[in-house]
Design an enzyme around this catalytic site. Structure first.
Site, short mmCIF file in Angstrom:
data_model
loop_
_atom_site.label_atom_id
_atom_site.label_comp_id
_atom_site.label_asym_id
_atom_site.label_seq_id
_atom_site.Cartn_x
_atom_site.Cartn_y
_atom_site.Cartn_z
N ASP A 36 0.81 -1.35 -0.17
CA ASP A 36 -0.05 -0.12 0.13
C ASP A 36 0.80 1.09 -0.02
O ASP A 36 0.63 2.09 -0.62
CB ASP A 36 -1.15 0.10 1.25
CG ASP A 36 -0.32 0.02 2.64
OD1 ASP A 36 0.90 -0.45 2.77
OD2 ASP A 36 -1.13 0.17 3.52
N GLY A 123 -6.72 -7.54 13.94
CA GLY A 123 -6.49 -7.72 12.43
C GLY A 123 -7.51 -7.55 11.77
O GLY A 123 -7.41 -7.71 10.51
N SER A 125 -9.64 -5.09 11.84
CA SER A 125 -9.85 -3.58 11.47
C SER A 125 -11.21 -3.16 12.15
O SER A 125 -11.99 -2.54 11.61
CB SER A 125 -9.75 -3.06 10.08
OG SER A 125 -9.60 -1.81 9.88
N SER A 126 -11.15 -3.39 13.51
CA SER A 126 -12.56 -2.74 14.05
C SER A 126 -12.37 -1.13 14.09
O SER A 126 -13.45 -0.30 14.15
CB SER A 126 -12.51 -2.95 15.53
OG SER A 126 -11.39 -2.45 16.26
N SER A 127 -11.18 -0.64 13.88
CA SER A 127 -11.18 0.82 13.96
C SER A 127 -11.85 1.38 12.64
O SER A 127 -12.54 2.33 12.54
CB SER A 127 -9.77 1.22 14.08
OG SER A 127 -9.02 0.83 13.04
N ASP A 171 -8.17 -0.31 4.65
CA ASP A 171 -9.29 -0.68 5.56
C ASP A 171 -10.67 0.22 5.46
O ASP A 171 -11.65 -0.60 5.47
CB ASP A 171 -8.77 -0.71 6.96
CG ASP A 171 -7.47 -1.37 7.32
OD1 ASP A 171 -7.23 -2.11 6.58
OD2 ASP A 171 -6.90 -1.06 8.37
P1 ADP Z 1 -8.15 -2.92 15.08
O1 ADP Z 1 -7.13 -4.00 14.62
O2 ADP Z 1 -9.25 -3.87 15.63
O3 ADP Z 1 -8.64 -2.09 13.78
P2 ADP Z 1 -7.08 -0.67 16.46
O4 ADP Z 1 -6.21 -0.70 17.65
O5 ADP Z 1 -6.67 -0.02 15.16
O6 ADP Z 1 -7.38 -2.38 16.24
O7 ADP Z 1 -8.54 -0.22 16.80
C1 ADP Z 1 -9.32 -0.71 18.05
C2 ADP Z 1 -9.91 0.25 18.91
O8 ADP Z 1 -10.98 0.81 18.01
C3 ADP Z 1 -10.26 -0.04 19.93
O9 ADP Z 1 -9.35 0.00 20.96
C4 ADP Z 1 -11.34 1.21 20.33
O10 ADP Z 1 -10.92 2.38 20.53
C5 ADP Z 1 -11.96 1.37 18.84
N1 ADP Z 1 -13.26 0.54 18.70
C6 ADP Z 1 -13.36 -0.53 17.91
N2 ADP Z 1 -14.35 -1.26 18.11
C7 ADP Z 1 -15.19 -0.43 19.20
C8 ADP Z 1 -16.41 -0.53 19.62
N3 ADP Z 1 -17.39 -1.29 19.34
N4 ADP Z 1 -16.80 0.42 20.47
C9 ADP Z 1 -15.87 1.40 20.76
N5 ADP Z 1 -14.72 1.66 20.62
C10 ADP Z 1 -14.39 0.63 19.48
MG MG Z 2 -7.10 -0.68 13.14
#
Ligand code: ADP
Ligand code: MG
Length: 386
Positions: A36, A123, A125-127, A171
């Site tokens: 990327d 991994g 990508s919840s963010s 993402d």
């Molecule tokens: P990921 O690999 O899951 O993207 P990151 O560290 O980039 O990991 O992002 C995770 C962060 O996103 C969590 O620590 C939180 O701050 C935020 N987050 C994700 N899902 C939620 C949720 N359902 N409610 C509140 N915050 C969330």
């Molecule tokens: Mg993330």
């Protein structure tokens, strides 16, 4: 899938008004790793793990943000949102709100409730999923419209500038644009994209090694610097070269021998990985799963031996998949030094595959992994309550 009706009910009990609900998925990258930032190609798929954001306007100028995953109440004034990150999960939502305002959206007072089932920091990508769902939610309260690719860029901006995480566009882009049953081949330079159909009956099994080595950030920055050194070398031969994306295999063969061994290895990975990603899109489209599996294995070997971003646990997870019934191909996914592998597995074998790979990995490392079986799913959308 989170129960929509329950979320709506919860929202009404807390805030006394009826919400609209927006969903945005997490994702997994099938192939195209460390390409990327070299302006190359990636091929992720959105998955069914997702964040839901319920929203309703308020009459005053307050913004209330809550999450079912992170208890606690905080109230903000929409006219005085914190200019600097708060260091909490709310930054993902606030950063998006501020980016939207910067791009001409009027923010209103609102109640907002997040409910996510994307495993956090695993991994998937919840963010990106919380950012994109929040963006759709805020946008629904205002008259200014944004295209999905614009929303992806805004969310990335929020994560880069407000949250302070140096992430690429992949993402957010696939969380916005993903399509059920398809992977998305994305050109990270132009943001042109096309879908590659994943043949029916294939599951994406993501396996979390449960380790994250400290090396990751330092090595990431070092790899980026090494790629830049590679670009400078090739640009001397052809000033048109702006990124490793512009270097052909033929050019690498012809003059790459003059590079130091380390830089040559890094460049070789990126240049071949770009080609593998294009080949993988074609292989999937042709339904040629054997070829797709081979490309995924080659990608892993290259990340391990040339880019040197794998680790003992990732290699153990990749090895654990070999020979299991229904396994087509797999590799590490994400930046490396821990995190997940992604595996293509025939649906009828996916349950057995999941339990057996967990067992084998645990035997090899003493660590109990988490396994997330998923399918390619649709990108962000409003969910209908009726
Ligand atoms: P990921 O690999 O899951 O993207 P990151 O560290 O980039 O990991 O992002 C995770 C962060 O996103 C969590 O620590 C939180 O701050 C935020 N987050 C994700 N899902 C939620 C949720 N359902 N409610 C509140 N915050 C969330
Ligand atoms: Mg993330």
């Amino acid at each position: 899938m989170v129960n929509l009706r329950e979320l709506a009910q919860q929202f009404e009990e807390r805030f006394r008004n009826a919400p609209r609900i927006f969903r945005a998925p997490g994702r997994v990258n099938l192939i195209g790793e460390h390409t990327d930032y070299n302006e190359g190609f990636v091929m992720p798929a959105a998955v069914e793990f997702s964040s839901l954001v319920a929203i309703a306007p308020r009459k005053d100028r307050k913004l209330l943000i809550q999450s079912n995953q992170f208890p606690g109440d905080l109230e903000f004034d929409v006219d005085r949102l914190p200019a600097q990150r708060t260091g909490t999960w709310r930054d993902y939502v606030l950063g998006v709100a501020l980016a939207l305002r910067q791009h001409g959206s009027d923010l209103q007072g609102a109640n907002l409730l997040v409910h996510g089932n994307v495993p956090i920091g695993s991994g998937l990508s919840s963010s990106a999923s919380i950012e994109v769902a929040s963006a759709l939610a805020f946008i629904s309260l205002d008259s200014k419209r944004f295209s999905l690719p614009e929303i992806a860029k805004l969310c990335r901006q929020a994560e880069n500038e407000y949250v302070g995480a140096r992430v690429g566009i992949m993402d957010q882009f696939v969380s916005c644009m993903g399509k059920a049953g398809h992977a998305l081949l994305l050109d990270c330079r132009s943001l042109e994209f096309q879908f590659a159909h994943i043949p029916a009956g294939i599951e994406l099994v993501v396996c979390n090694t449960m380790v994250k080595h400290d090396l990751a950030t330092g090595a990431y920055n070092q790899r980026r610097a090494e790629c830049e050194e590679g670009v400078r070398f090739f640009a001397k031969a052809d000033p048109g070269i702006r990124a490793l994306r512009d270097v052909s295999s033929e050019m690498l063969e012809r003059i790459g021998g003059d590079l130091s061994l380390t830089i040559r290895k890094r460049c070789t990975h990126v240049i071949r990985e770009n080609q593998r990603t294009l080949d993988a899109a074609r292989a999937l489209g042709d339904g040629d799963l054997a070829r797709m599996g081979k490309l995924m294995r080659e990608s892993h070997e290259s990340l391990r031996d040339l880019y040197e971003v794998s680790c003992r646990e990732l290699d153990a997870m990749v090895a654990a998949a070999e020979g299991l019934p229904g396994f087509i191909g797999g590799r590490m996914t994400g930046g490396g030094f821990g995190g997940c592998t992604v595996n293509l597995v025939r649906e009828e074998n996916a349950a057995d595959f999941s339990s057996q790979i967990a067992q084998r990995y645990c035997q090899a490392t003493g660590i109990t992994p988490q396994i997330y079986p998923c399918h390619a799913d649709n990108g962000a959308q409003e969910l209908s309550l009726s």
